[in-house]
Design a protein around this motif. Structure first.
Motif, PDB file in Angstrom:
ATOM      1  N   PHE A 116     -14.309  -5.724   4.253  1.00 26.88           N
ATOM      2  CA  PHE A 116     -13.481  -6.236   5.362  1.00 26.88           C
ATOM      3  C   PHE A 116     -14.292  -6.296   6.654  1.00 26.88           C
ATOM      4  CE2 PHE A 116      -8.805  -6.713   4.745  1.00 26.88           C
ATOM      5  CZ  PHE A 116      -8.737  -6.502   3.377  1.00 26.88           C
TER       6      PHE A 116
ATOM      7  N   ARG B 136      -7.956   2.313   3.990  1.00 24.85           N
ATOM      8  CA  ARG B 136      -7.225   1.043   4.036  1.00 24.85           C
ATOM      9  C   ARG B 136      -7.453   0.366   5.389  1.00 24.85           C
ATOM     10  NH1 ARG B 136      -3.584   4.491   0.888  1.00 24.85           N
ATOM     11  NH2 ARG B 136      -3.121   3.455  -1.073  1.00 24.85           N
ATOM     12  N   PRO B 137      -8.390  -0.588   5.417  1.00 26.11           N
ATOM     13  CA  PRO B 137      -8.781  -1.180   6.704  1.00 26.11           C
ATOM     14  C   PRO B 137      -7.613  -1.796   7.474  1.00 26.11           C
ATOM     15  CG  PRO B 137      -9.721  -2.409   4.835  1.00 26.11           C
ATOM     16  CD  PRO B 137      -9.157  -1.153   4.290  1.00 26.11           C
ATOM     17  N   LEU B 138      -6.625  -2.354   6.768  1.00 25.14           N
ATOM     18  CA  LEU B 138      -5.532  -3.030   7.486  1.00 25.14           C
ATOM     19  C   LEU B 138      -4.612  -2.045   8.207  1.00 25.14           C
ATOM     20  CD1 LEU B 138      -4.631  -5.851   4.939  1.00 25.14           C
ATOM     21  CD2 LEU B 138      -5.810  -6.091   7.116  1.00 25.14           C
TER      22      LEU B 138
ATOM     23  N   GLY C 117      -4.111  -4.645  -5.653  1.00 23.71           N
ATOM     24  CA  GLY C 117      -4.106  -4.331  -4.227  1.00 23.71           C
ATOM     25  C   GLY C 117      -2.854  -4.929  -3.582  1.00 23.71           C
ATOM     26  N   GLY C 118      -2.384  -4.287  -2.521  1.00 18.41           N
ATOM     27  CA  GLY C 118      -1.105  -4.669  -1.909  1.00 18.41           C
ATOM     28  C   GLY C 118      -1.018  -6.100  -1.401  1.00 18.41           C
ATOM     29  N   GLY C 119      -2.172  -6.713  -1.084  1.00 20.44           N
ATOM     30  CA  GLY C 119      -2.133  -8.059  -0.518  1.00 20.44           C
ATOM     31  C   GLY C 119      -2.405  -9.158  -1.536  1.00 20.44           C
TER      32      GLY C 119
ATOM     33  N   ASP D  53      -8.633  -3.414  -7.230  1.00 22.40           N
ATOM     34  CA  ASP D  53      -9.475  -2.888  -6.149  1.00 22.40           C
ATOM     35  C   ASP D  53     -10.724  -2.206  -6.715  1.00 22.40           C
ATOM     36  OD1 ASP D  53      -7.846  -3.696  -4.070  1.00 22.40           O
ATOM     37  OD2 ASP D  53      -6.884  -1.745  -3.791  1.00 22.40           O
TER      38      ASP D  53
ATOM     39  N   ARG E 281       5.628  -9.848   3.629  1.00 27.45           N
ATOM     40  CA  ARG E 281       5.224  -9.825   2.222  1.00 27.45           C
ATOM     41  C   ARG E 281       6.375  -9.674   1.235  1.00 27.45           C
ATOM     42  NH1 ARG E 281      -0.187  -6.095   1.898  1.00 27.45           N
ATOM     43  NH2 ARG E 281      -1.567  -7.428   3.135  1.00 27.45           N
TER      44      ARG E 281
ATOM     45  N   PHE F  15     -12.544 -11.011   0.963  1.00 28.23           N
ATOM     46  CA  PHE F  15     -11.942 -10.044   0.037  1.00 28.23           C
ATOM     47  C   PHE F  15     -10.880 -10.731  -0.829  1.00 28.23           C
ATOM     48  CE2 PHE F  15      -8.588  -6.964  -0.982  1.00 28.23           C
ATOM     49  CZ  PHE F  15      -9.325  -6.058  -1.744  1.00 28.23           C
ATOM     50  N   ARG F  16     -10.076 -11.612  -0.208  1.00 29.72           N
ATOM     51  CA  ARG F  16      -9.031 -12.324  -0.976  1.00 29.72           C
ATOM     52  C   ARG F  16      -9.666 -13.224  -2.041  1.00 29.72           C
ATOM     53  NH1 ARG F  16      -5.442  -8.745  -0.001  1.00 29.72           N
ATOM     54  NH2 ARG F  16      -5.040  -8.443   2.201  1.00 29.72           N
TER      55      ARG F  16
ATOM     56  N   MET G 214       0.856  -1.200   0.000  1.00 34.24           N
ATOM     57  CA  MET G 214       0.000   0.000   0.000  1.00 34.24           C
ATOM     58  C   MET G 214       0.893   1.251   0.000  1.00 34.24           C
ATOM     59  SD  MET G 214      -2.745  -1.186   2.928  1.00 34.24           S
ATOM     60  CE  MET G 214      -1.797  -2.437   3.791  1.00 34.24           C
TER      61      MET G 214
ATOM     62  N   LYS H 275       1.164   2.421  -6.939  1.00 28.87           N
ATOM     63  CA  LYS H 275       0.682   1.557  -8.034  1.00 28.87           C
ATOM     64  C   LYS H 275      -0.398   2.247  -8.876  1.00 28.87           C
ATOM     65  CE  LYS H 275      -0.589  -1.605  -5.118  1.00 28.87           C
ATOM     66  NZ  LYS H 275      -0.277  -1.375  -3.744  1.00 28.87           N
TER      67      LYS H 275
ATOM     68  N   ILE I 247     -14.078  -1.069   0.040  1.00 29.14           N
ATOM     69  CA  ILE I 247     -13.311  -2.221   0.541  1.00 29.14           C
ATOM     70  C   ILE I 247     -13.434  -2.337   2.065  1.00 29.14           C
ATOM     71  CG2 ILE I 247     -10.946  -3.085   0.848  1.00 29.14           C
ATOM     72  CD1 ILE I 247     -10.434  -2.084  -2.050  1.00 29.14           C
TER      73      ILE I 247
HETATM   74  C1  S3P Z   1      -4.597  -4.200   0.883  1.00 23.41           C
HETATM   75  C2  S3P Z   1      -4.289  -3.166   0.034  1.00 23.41           C
HETATM   76  C3  S3P Z   1      -5.309  -2.287  -0.549  1.00 23.41           C
HETATM   77  C4  S3P Z   1      -6.639  -3.029  -0.675  1.00 23.41           C
HETATM   78  C5  S3P Z   1      -7.022  -3.619   0.644  1.00 23.41           C
HETATM   79  C6  S3P Z   1      -5.991  -4.589   1.195  1.00 23.41           C
HETATM   80  C7  S3P Z   1      -3.490  -5.015   1.458  1.00 23.41           C
HETATM   81  O1  S3P Z   1      -4.902  -1.834  -1.846  1.00 23.41           O
HETATM   82  O2  S3P Z   1      -6.556  -4.031  -1.643  1.00 23.41           O
HETATM   83  O3  S3P Z   1      -7.232  -2.572   1.555  1.00 23.41           O
HETATM   84  O4  S3P Z   1      -3.757  -6.108   2.004  1.00 23.41           O
HETATM   85  O5  S3P Z   1      -2.325  -4.575   1.359  1.00 23.41           O
HETATM   86  P1  S3P Z   1      -3.728  -0.721  -2.087  1.00 23.41           P
HETATM   87  O6  S3P Z   1      -2.433  -1.452  -2.074  1.00 23.41           O
HETATM   88  O7  S3P Z   1      -4.054  -0.175  -3.437  1.00 23.41           O
HETATM   89  O8  S3P Z   1      -3.848   0.266  -0.991  1.00 23.41           O
END
Ligand code: S3P
Length: 169
Positions: free
Chosen positions: A49, A120-122, A81-83, A34, A139, A57-58, A11, A15, A45
């Motif tokens: 979550f 960004r909930p995380l 998305g970052g994850g 996303d 990661r 979500f995954r 995140m 990107k 999002i």
């Molecule tokens: C996440 C990153 C977010 C989004 C979600 C989870 C993550 O996207 O997919 O909140 O797990 O790193 P960005 O990387 O665009 O913020």
């Protein structure tokens, strides 16, 4: 360049911004995983979550990647998305899609950029600095395993990053 260009990274590594610039420079459409999920689900999002949890979500991310590989289109910029790299299945799909670029930024830069919006909930906790460091540690090997090119972005402007990607892809 015939393949898709896929952007992965934590995140706040740029990107979406770089995706938009690449899309403009190359004339390729931009697909943001996303944004696809938000459009399909018709909600943010953070809501997904909160109500169904991260694993749901995954699952949605994996579905988006399957639909992108199955349509066999090329010449697209795909920002993720970052994850998205957390699942082995996704890592394989990302590499099938095309040339994968890992955007890297320092934890301080990530903290600064992500604290500007609350979507960004995380990272929606009192002091996310430690969480960012722990998540990066977990990661980074997965981004590394997935990507064809690593770009350290901290000291570069967005347009330098865009040019670097176009020259390497
Ligand atoms: C996440 C990153 C977010 C989004 C979600 C989870 C993550 O996207 O997919 O909140 O797990 O790193 P960005 O990387 O665009 O913020």
């Amino acid at each position: 360049m015939l393949k898709n260009l896929v952007l992965v990274g934590f995140m706040g590594t740029g990107k979406s911004t770089i995706g938009r610039q690449l899309s403009k420079a190359l004339g390729y459409p931009l697909i943001d995983t996303d944004a696809r999920i938000i459009a399909q689900q018709k909600r943010p999002i953070a809501d997904i979550f909160a109500k169904e949890g991260e694993e749901f979500f995954r699952d949605l991310e994996t579905q988006v990647l399957h639909s992108l590989t199955e349509d066999k289109c090329h010449k697209r910029i795909i920002a993720t998305g970052g994850g998205i790299i957390l699942r082995e299945e996704n890592r394989k799909l990302l590499r099938e899609l095309g040339f994968v670029v890992w955007l890297v930024a320092q934890p301080e830069t990530i903290l600064e950029r992500t604290s500007r919006n609350k979507e960004r909930p995380l990272l929606d906790i009192e002091d996310p600095a430690e969480r960012i460091r722990t998540m990066l540690e977990a990661r980074n090997p997965l981004y590394d395993e997935t990507s064809h090119l690593i770009l350290e972005t901290t000291s570069l402007s967005f347009s330098e990053i865009t040019t670097g990607i176009i020259e390497s892809a």
